[in-house]
Design an enzyme around this catalytic site. Structure first.
Site, PDB file in Angstrom:
ATOM      1  N   SER A 247      -9.433   1.954   3.151  1.00 38.65           N
ATOM      2  CA  SER A 247      -8.535   2.652   2.132  1.00 38.65           C
ATOM      3  C   SER A 247      -7.640   1.817   1.497  1.00 38.65           C
ATOM      4  CB  SER A 247      -8.087   3.483   3.123  1.00 38.65           C
ATOM      5  OG  SER A 247      -7.216   2.849   4.104  1.00 38.65           O
TER       6      SER A 247
ATOM      7  N   SER B  63     -10.147  -0.828   7.090  1.00 39.68           N
ATOM      8  CA  SER B  63      -9.626  -0.612   5.556  1.00 39.68           C
ATOM      9  C   SER B  63      -9.060  -1.894   5.008  1.00 39.68           C
ATOM     10  CB  SER B  63      -8.802   0.615   5.707  1.00 39.68           C
ATOM     11  OG  SER B  63      -9.202   1.753   5.929  1.00 39.68           O
TER      12      SER B  63
ATOM     13  N   LYS C 259       0.847  -1.056  -0.102  1.00 34.66           N
ATOM     14  CA  LYS C 259      -0.109  -0.008  -0.073  1.00 34.66           C
ATOM     15  C   LYS C 259       1.078   1.364  -0.189  1.00 34.66           C
ATOM     16  CE  LYS C 259      -4.144   1.851   2.786  1.00 34.66           C
ATOM     17  NZ  LYS C 259      -4.737   1.733   3.795  1.00 34.66           N
TER      18      LYS C 259
END
Length: 591
Positions: free
Chosen positions: A238, A262, A168
């Site tokens: 996210s 997330s 990420k």
């Protein structure tokens, strides 16, 4: 000190690692250095036999025409260890697929604040903000050399060596641009590795790129990334880029993070697996956080065994993150194989809140999602479990009648500050104080990232900074201790539910509404149950696919949680479930 002209690991990404835990707790593990991830030879005989079975299945799939990116992580790891395939070949296959399907990851559009760009819909899958071909292939070549040596009797390697991994866009990788979801941070190059990136290097897992997230991870939809099942729908945030990459076969394992849901929300919407581990299990040093005591780093994967494999590499203490030295130990590692038989859950009592959740209103639940959740309960029963209907614990974290800070919100002088907001205001202001204070003259990337987070112009950002600091300054030590007491009470209420009902784990819904249609700079979301439960308690909670909504064709997932330190328990349950219900092998319809 690193130069303030860069968005550096120390000043920005390492902020959480440089701050101490708010409350001291008894150490649950030694402060020894991180133990190496398990090698194939370290695994129990039953697991080695199962992984050999997976290796043969992978070889058969390739012989039948399947591309390497369509195999599971454990299949690839087993084939790599046996030298059936090279890491360079596996890594190249993923990189070529990224080149073909991802599009320009840096494509941006104006946000609701016209002076601030955000990453937008580039017309393709857009799971990666950037791929790292040169780095990945260099690491793959090194992995092959190490794997060849191990095969000839040299030093054994961690299981998973040679398998490429995506990170990420909040994890620092030395020498790689890092934008944390903010186009204005373009040009920032990490000056060092996060602990997690260090461990991937040490385990010879090639880093193939950084995946999309919302600005500063504050987004429930990740609208710049397409859902591979329905490209006009949000993937969820996210950690949406990592989830979409795995689903679209642009990665097989990846990292994410979880403040409220997330890791689990995007996994649910694309049919992949994830776990928000026990708090502190994975060090956060070198990772951009949103909330110090809520954020947890975690793995995502094609299968739950893949998730468990990656967790074995990521987990373990590091002195640069003191919280990680308080996490429980896992001397037996994490499971990689299902238990035998058709009733692996025989004698187990597992809770469920599918019928007892009250928020959001039941009338707003998507019928196709509810149908899959109910079907999952029955599948657990068919596997031998006793499903125990429980009522969720009541949280007073937002109840200002039960608890409120002594002062009112300085923003207006009238709004009471809840327990949840007490530690939220304090943590954000303390953890990110240096970042918020940075001016454009000192570092344009840092200042631009702050403005992107709040979508504020240069003219109003100073007022925003002042508000955040004033909120924190209004709090007293009594407020902080009182808020954490309310939080602890909530954790104890959940522990009592588990004890009173003699359950080892609990199923609960994640998102219960169809993912919304994508729209650039979308900041809203779609409703789920109280998804921050495991973040508030620190407990582990995974999400696994349980089929597809018959009305939309979009995957459905379910959360599975257990008490602090029971990561291996829920991973084993999920691996057992997938052996009988392999929804994770479904291929998206809109690749």
């Amino acid at each position: 000190m690193a130069p303030t002209t860069d968005l550096t690991r120390r000043r920005f990404l390492g902020a959480a690692a440089l701050t101490g835990a708010a409350v001291a707790v008894p150490a649950l593990r030694s402060a020894d250095a991180h133990a190496d991830a398990p090698t194939l030879g370290d695994l129990p005989t039953a697991e080695r036999r199962y992984l050999e079975k997976e290796r043969r299945a992978g070889l058969a799939a390739v012989a039948g025409g399947a591309g390497l990116p369509f195999l599971t992580g454990t299949q690839l790891a087993s084939m790599l260890a046996a030298r059936d395939v090279t890491s360079v070949a596996v890594t190249t296959a993923f990189l070529d697929r990224i080149d073909a399907l991802n599009g320009d990851g840096m494509f941006s559009v104006p946000s609701r604040e016209p002076t601030i760009p955000v990453f937008g819909d580039n017309g393709k899958l857009n799971a990666y903000v950037r791929s790292t071909r040169d780095l990945a292939l260099t690491m793959a070549e090194d992995a092959d050399a190490a794997l060849d040596a191990a095969a000839k009797g040299g030093a054994p390697l961690p299981f998973g060596a040679g398998v490429p991994v995506a990170l990420k866009d909040i994890y620092a990788v030395e020498g790689v641009e890092l934008t944390i979801g903010c186009p204005l941070a373009k040009g920032n190059v990490a000056t060092g590795d996060s602990v997690v990136a260090e461990r991937f290097r040490a385990s010879h897992m090639p880093i193939i790129g950084l995946t999309h997230t919302g600005p500063w991870t504050n987004d429930d939809t990740c609208p710049q990334t397409a859902n591979p099942w329905k490209r006009d729908r949000c993937v969820g945030g996210s950690s949406g880029g990592s989830a979409a990459a795995i689903s679209a076969r642009l990665a097989v394992v990846a990292t994410g993070s979880d403040t409220g849901n997330s890791l689990r929300n995007p996994a649910q919407n694309v049919g992949v697996g994830s776990i928000k581990p026990t708090y502190g299990l994975i060090p956060k040093y070198g990772v951009t956080v949103s909330s110090t005591s809520l954020d947890t780093c975690g793995p995502m994967g094609r299968s739950m065994a893949d998730v468990s494999m990656l967790l074995g590499v990521m987990a373990g203490p590091d002195p640069r993150d003191p919280r990680s030295e308080q996490a429980p130990e896992f001397p037996g590692g994490f499971p990689l194989a299902p238990r035998p038989g058709n009733k692996p859950f025989a004698g187990l009592r597992i809770g469920s809140t599918v019928d007892t959740e009250t928020s959001p209103a039941r009338a707003s639940w998507a019928p196709g999602i509810l149908a899959r959740l109910k079907a999952t309960e029955q599948q657990f029963i068919d596997l031998g479990a006793e499903i125990v209907k429980i009522t969720p614990a009541v949280s007073n974290l937002g109840n200002t009648t039960y608890f409120q800070a002594k002062a009112k919100d300085p923003n207006n002088g009238t709004t009471s500050i809840s327990a949840a907001n007490v530690y939220s205001y304090a943590e954000n202001a303390f953890t990110l104080k240096d970042t918020y204070a940075t001016t454009a003259a000192q570092s344009a990337p840092i200042e631009g990232a702050v403005r992107t987070r709040f979508r504020t112009s240069i003219a109003t950002i100073e007022a925003q900074k002042t508000l955040l600091q004033n909120r924190a300054n209004a709090l007293t030590p009594e407020d902080l201790f009182g808020a954490q007491r309310v939080r602890r009470e909530y954790s104890e209420a959940w522990a009592k539910i588990f004890a009173d009902n003699d359950i080892i784990a609990c199923l609960w819904p994640q998102k219960v509404q169809t993912p919304p249609v994508r729209a650039n700079d979308q900041t809203g979301g779609f409703s789920g149950v109280e998804s921050s439960r495991p973040n508030t308690t620190g407990w582990p909670c995974l999400n696994m696919p349980v089929g597809r909504d018959e009305n939309t064709g979009i995957p459905v997932g379910i959360d599975l949680a257990a008490p602090f330190g029971a990561d291996a328990v829920i991973l084993q349950l999920a691996i057992d479930y997938q052996e009988h219900h392999p929804y994770h092998l479904d291929i998206p319809t809109e690749l």
